[in-house]
Design a protein around this motif. Sequence first.
Motif, PDB file in Angstrom:
ATOM      1  N   ILE A 618      37.492  29.388  43.202  1.00  0.00           N
ATOM      2  CA  ILE A 618      38.721  29.562  42.509  1.00  0.00           C
ATOM      3  C   ILE A 618      39.992  30.257  43.076  1.00  0.00           C
ATOM      4  CG2 ILE A 618      39.405  30.427  40.036  1.00  0.00           C
ATOM      5  CD1 ILE A 618      36.578  30.843  39.219  1.00  0.00           C
ATOM      6  N   GLY A 619      41.035  29.566  43.421  1.00  0.00           N
ATOM      7  CA  GLY A 619      42.044  29.912  44.312  1.00  0.00           C
ATOM      8  C   GLY A 619      42.954  30.746  43.418  1.00  0.00           C
ATOM      9  N   GLY A 620      43.820  31.271  44.252  1.00  0.00           N
ATOM     10  CA  GLY A 620      44.943  32.198  43.459  1.00  0.00           C
ATOM     11  C   GLY A 620      45.645  31.512  42.638  1.00  0.00           C
ATOM     12  N   ASP A 672      40.275  24.505  55.133  1.00  0.00           N
ATOM     13  CA  ASP A 672      40.490  23.253  54.201  1.00  0.00           C
ATOM     14  C   ASP A 672      41.004  24.327  52.811  1.00  0.00           C
ATOM     15  OD1 ASP A 672      38.093  23.984  53.967  1.00  0.00           O
ATOM     16  OD2 ASP A 672      37.342  22.046  53.876  1.00  0.00           O
ATOM     17  N   LEU A 673      40.678  25.577  52.687  1.00  0.00           N
ATOM     18  CA  LEU A 673      41.064  26.802  51.710  1.00  0.00           C
ATOM     19  C   LEU A 673      42.159  27.126  51.825  1.00  0.00           C
ATOM     20  CD1 LEU A 673      37.513  27.744  50.471  1.00  0.00           C
ATOM     21  CD2 LEU A 673      38.792  25.743  49.600  1.00  0.00           C
ATOM     22  N   ALA A 674      42.597  27.033  52.954  1.00  0.00           N
ATOM     23  CA  ALA A 674      43.949  27.991  53.419  1.00  0.00           C
ATOM     24  C   ALA A 674      44.953  28.031  52.634  1.00  0.00           C
ATOM     25  CB  ALA A 674      43.999  28.088  54.857  1.00  0.00           C
ATOM     26  N   GLN A 675      45.291  26.771  52.011  1.00  0.00           N
ATOM     27  CA  GLN A 675      46.738  26.679  51.368  1.00  0.00           C
ATOM     28  C   GLN A 675      46.349  27.042  50.059  1.00  0.00           C
ATOM     29  OE1 GLN A 675      47.464  22.305  51.611  1.00  0.00           O
ATOM     30  NE2 GLN A 675      45.408  21.821  50.668  1.00  0.00           N
ATOM     31  N   ARG A 676      45.299  27.094  49.353  1.00  0.00           N
ATOM     32  CA  ARG A 676      45.075  27.776  48.191  1.00  0.00           C
ATOM     33  C   ARG A 676      44.881  29.110  47.830  1.00  0.00           C
ATOM     34  NH1 ARG A 676      40.566  23.336  45.400  1.00  0.00           N
ATOM     35  NH2 ARG A 676      41.547  21.314  46.388  1.00  0.00           N
ATOM     36  N   LEU A 677      45.056  30.147  48.974  1.00  0.00           N
ATOM     37  CA  LEU A 677      44.926  31.385  48.978  1.00  0.00           C
ATOM     38  C   LEU A 677      46.076  32.164  48.704  1.00  0.00           C
ATOM     39  CD1 LEU A 677      42.740  31.872  52.330  1.00  0.00           C
ATOM     40  CD2 LEU A 677      41.789  31.639  50.055  1.00  0.00           C
ATOM     41  N   GLY A 679      49.090  33.249  46.177  1.00  0.00           N
ATOM     42  CA  GLY A 679      49.299  33.596  44.845  1.00  0.00           C
ATOM     43  C   GLY A 679      48.453  34.479  44.026  1.00  0.00           C
ATOM     44  N   GLY A 680      47.499  34.942  44.733  1.00  0.00           N
ATOM     45  CA  GLY A 680      46.641  35.922  43.907  1.00  0.00           C
ATOM     46  C   GLY A 680      45.401  36.021  44.604  1.00  0.00           C
ATOM     47  N   ALA A 681      44.338  36.691  44.070  1.00  0.00           N
ATOM     48  CA  ALA A 681      42.996  37.035  44.799  1.00  0.00           C
ATOM     49  C   ALA A 681      42.170  35.713  44.516  1.00  0.00           C
ATOM     50  CB  ALA A 681      42.388  38.429  44.352  1.00  0.00           C
ATOM     51  N   PRO A 682      41.678  35.286  45.580  1.00  0.00           N
ATOM     52  CA  PRO A 682      40.766  34.127  45.232  1.00  0.00           C
ATOM     53  C   PRO A 682      39.369  34.683  44.791  1.00  0.00           C
ATOM     54  CG  PRO A 682      40.821  34.619  47.651  1.00  0.00           C
ATOM     55  CD  PRO A 682      41.936  35.261  46.975  1.00  0.00           C
ATOM     56  N   MET A 692      32.800  36.889  41.766  1.00  0.00           N
ATOM     57  CA  MET A 692      33.247  37.955  42.353  1.00  0.00           C
ATOM     58  C   MET A 692      34.529  37.716  43.220  1.00  0.00           C
ATOM     59  SD  MET A 692      31.114  37.892  45.943  1.00  0.00           S
ATOM     60  CE  MET A 692      30.721  36.425  47.011  1.00  0.00           C
ATOM     61  N   THR A 693      35.523  38.855  42.874  1.00  0.00           N
ATOM     62  CA  THR A 693      36.819  38.506  43.684  1.00  0.00           C
ATOM     63  C   THR A 693      36.881  39.067  44.994  1.00  0.00           C
ATOM     64  OG1 THR A 693      37.730  39.280  41.455  1.00  0.00           O
ATOM     65  CG2 THR A 693      39.269  39.418  43.371  1.00  0.00           C
ATOM     66  N   THR A 694      37.566  38.208  45.839  1.00  0.00           N
ATOM     67  CA  THR A 694      37.454  38.285  47.503  1.00  0.00           C
ATOM     68  C   THR A 694      38.750  38.570  47.764  1.00  0.00           C
ATOM     69  OG1 THR A 694      37.785  36.070  47.382  1.00  0.00           O
ATOM     70  CG2 THR A 694      35.600  36.679  47.482  1.00  0.00           C
ATOM     71  N   SER A 695      38.785  39.087  49.155  1.00  0.00           N
ATOM     72  CA  SER A 695      40.212  39.220  49.847  1.00  0.00           C
ATOM     73  C   SER A 695      40.143  38.424  51.073  1.00  0.00           C
ATOM     74  CB  SER A 695      40.461  40.647  49.933  1.00  0.00           C
ATOM     75  OG  SER A 695      39.318  41.299  51.093  1.00  0.00           O
ATOM     76  N   VAL A 696      41.113  38.075  51.667  1.00  0.00           N
ATOM     77  CA  VAL A 696      41.121  37.332  52.935  1.00  0.00           C
ATOM     78  C   VAL A 696      40.918  38.077  53.980  1.00  0.00           C
ATOM     79  CG1 VAL A 696      42.346  35.386  53.980  1.00  0.00           C
ATOM     80  CG2 VAL A 696      42.666  35.459  51.562  1.00  0.00           C
ATOM     81  N   ALA A 697      39.856  38.035  54.565  1.00  0.00           N
ATOM     82  CA  ALA A 697      39.623  38.708  55.981  1.00  0.00           C
ATOM     83  C   ALA A 697      40.081  37.747  57.304  1.00  0.00           C
ATOM     84  CB  ALA A 697      38.092  38.914  56.030  1.00  0.00           C
ATOM     85  N   GLY A 698      40.049  36.279  56.780  1.00  0.00           N
ATOM     86  CA  GLY A 698      40.247  35.715  57.996  1.00  0.00           C
ATOM     87  C   GLY A 698      40.063  33.866  57.784  1.00  0.00           C
ATOM     88  N   ILE A 699      40.586  33.145  58.364  1.00  0.00           N
ATOM     89  CA  ILE A 699      40.487  31.949  58.440  1.00  0.00           C
ATOM     90  C   ILE A 699      39.779  31.400  59.445  1.00  0.00           C
ATOM     91  CG2 ILE A 699      41.774  29.661  58.009  1.00  0.00           C
ATOM     92  CD1 ILE A 699      42.196  31.589  55.670  1.00  0.00           C
TER      93      ILE A 699
END
Length: 947
Positions: A618-620, A672-677, A679-682, A692-699
């Motif tokens: 679920i993207g931002g 392929d999920l990078a562009q959806r990250l 606008g908010g927490a994925p 669970m809510t995640t934060s971006v640690a890397g692509i």
Amino acid sequence: MTTKDGTTVPTSAPAPAPAPPRAHRPAPWVRTRLRAMPLAALLTAALALVTVFLAAAFPRIADRGADTALQEFTRGLGANVTNLEVTSEVIRDDNAANLDGVRKKLVEQIGQRLPLSSSGQVFGTRIKTERQMFNPEYTRFSEHAPGLNLFYLDGLADRVTLTSGTWPGPAPADGGPLPIVLSQKAAEAINIKLGDVIESGTDGPVTLRSTVVGFYQVNDPQDPSWETLGCPARACLGLKGLDAWYWTSGFVDGGSLSALARWGSSGQNFWRLPVDPGSLRVDQLDRTRGALGSYTAGPGLTSLIDTTLRADLHATSLMPDVLSRADARYQAAAPLGAVGPAGVAGIAVVVLCMAAALGTDRRTTEIRLLQARGGSRGGVLLRLIGEGSVTVVPAAVLGTTLALVLLPTPRWGSSVLLALAVTLLAVLAFPARAALLWSRPRAAGGWRRAIGELAVLVVTAAAVAEVRRRGVGHSGSGVDPLLVAAPLLLAISGGLLLARIEPVVVGWLAALAARGRGLVGFLGLVRAARDNSGRRRPSALPLLALLIAVTATGFGATVLDTVNHSRMRAARISAGGDVSVSVPIYATLPDDFTKAAGELPGVRAATGAWIEERATFIGGDRSTADAILVVVEPKAYAEIARTIGVGEYDPAKLADAPSGQDAPVPALFSRDLAQRLAGGAPQVRTPNGSQMTTSVAGIVAATPALPDPGKPFVVVPSGPATEHLPELKRATKVNKWFAVGDVDPDQVRALLMERGLGGRELSGIVKLVNDEATAAGKTSSGLPPGYVVHSSGEKLAELDADPVQRAAGRLFWYAGVAAAGFALLAVLLTLLRAAPDRTAVLARLRTMGLRPRQGLVLVIAEALPQTLAAAVGGGLVALAAVALLGGSLDLSALVGAPVGKTLAPALMPVLLPTAGLALVVCLGVVLETLVTGRRQIATELRAGERS
């Protein structure tokens, strides 16, 4: 004679007539020249023999390699893939004789266009539905009853041995049980007795019953005739989860085809006509595909229907797709394999020109004398051509014949054309060089040379630009001479540039040496900056030959080195490390196994992982996508990713995750999920409803846990993920384990058998799998279906055995050896050409007090600049060629797995041939000086004693 006075005078004998003057008959030119210089003629013939043989051999090696690769590729896929299968529905009058008549018509017509194999032709009848055997005394592992498939197979008695009972007869006219024969091993496993009436239920109003009249034993379980005929040799094991059941095949008489059709929705006649893989040829792929397409859906099929009078006749084959894949792989590998021979062709041309220059130097005085005595250019050149033809043509014919005989292949046109071209070059090179002696001398480095060099640079730039634009090695690229010759053109351009730079640099060095006290080094450098004619610019041919050799060998070595590394990396990626374990979707790996596996000898880093393939991302922006959730231990996972070079990241970004139910879980996301990250927490949601809510640690581009994920993925650390996912809190879940290091996969399989089955009711199934494999004559891993141990070493062996890349790789090796041989020959010709002048200089200097050791130093100082220039220049050009062209070369066809454009400059593959060439040249100069120098100097000093 009597006079007037009667006296007699004796008569003298008449004077003899003068003899006619003898016409002057000049000595035959060719015979005289060959007798005068037999060693030179022999060496010329040997050079022509070797060069023409290589010119005729390389196309045949490429053709043989391509054909062999195609044949091994198709043969390795099995007879089921190489078959052309023709089918039709069973009709009332069908029997064994009718089916055999149809087979003969099919073979006669199809064999005119397709190379059919005489062995492996099979025809018969099969049913489309498997029936169960409901007899209560038969072995069951679950609620599933054993299964039975029924067939008619022509020639069954030739393929099996009857162990008890009789062969089945025709079906009873009153609709009684259908007589069948079964495998003795299957009967023992399922507990079937001779004479049993097998109850298989009903099909509408029809009761399906069969009676066992005989047992047989299969003569050769590996016979391709058994393919697509169920399980004829034993009782096979059917599995669905933990449910297991036996099933096997039975056979009926050829007179029971109509009754056999009642066992399924309908009966189907089949004729399997295998295409002979050994007769497939790369140059006939289009024709073979066209013939297959015609018989599967075209006029050929219509002709078969008309011939057999069966309107429902249908033909299928997997061969068109197989041949298309093989053709694409060949088209991708062919230009890569042709790069090496192109370099050999370039250096061979230079060596022939050097041989012509050597001959011209040795015979300049003779040709000048003929010119001074009135010899015309045409007359002398015709005699030189005749002399060369007598020497070269027989050797060329022998070389071509040897190539045609030693390397048999149906195609010979390209080999003969190349051999003819090399023969013409070998015959005309010396006369063309000698013709220049009639021309007026021009100043070296004129506008003609500048225009020629500029043209070479323009063609090289165009070739490099085309390679970078179009690429080489991708599917369907084919062999483009301009693209294949790009490395050779770069070497030629580098050689021409170096030929202008090297005399200037050596002249500067000579000027510096002149300031010193010694004269040997200065004299050697001065001579290195001049050729033996005393001109400022020496001949560029020796430098060009050595530079092409270094460039071609260095470029080929870089390609092979990259292929080896890429193959190892591809094997590791495919295995998810050096070794990995996968389990069925319903199973997990216990902690006891993962702990013990991590302590096996050779394991450097290992981790278990929980892979959930039904997660939702679920993207931002609240958009959703199907994704794969990967839960790993971050530090070990980072080490594995770094080792195999996939999905590398900083482990601290996952390991230093904040704790707490409300804290977001750091995660690695696929590209392929990078562009959806934004606008908010994925968020990530599991099928159980946990989120669970995640934060971006890397692509990352990929993950070792999923060699081919097929859809987006998210990687999270196991610690924080356990706090958010209740299913992980209740029990530690691991359904994949992977590691890197020198790990024995057999030890992992043994440990998985001992501790990795988790106490499930699998022991009985494992025993069945092992028994089944033993019955089939195979080696079993001892693991139940779905439990797989992947090994990078085993995958690497599989890639190494790929016939396409082996054929292309062999061309590179052959080209490297040939280039090295021509480089040595170029060195030898250079030494021979400079030997007379060098000997005279050393002899004069010896009279002035030059010591032998100083003479050797002088020779080395003279040869070393050109050698070092060629070695260093060739190495730099090879690196430049890799840098300019490497990004456009797709090495997947050579690796055997998709790797993309991975060719990059590497020092060691270029350094080794560069250093080797420099060493060989220096050794050659020293040996030539030590062996022949002293004798030639003594001869030179005694030259005046005979006068």
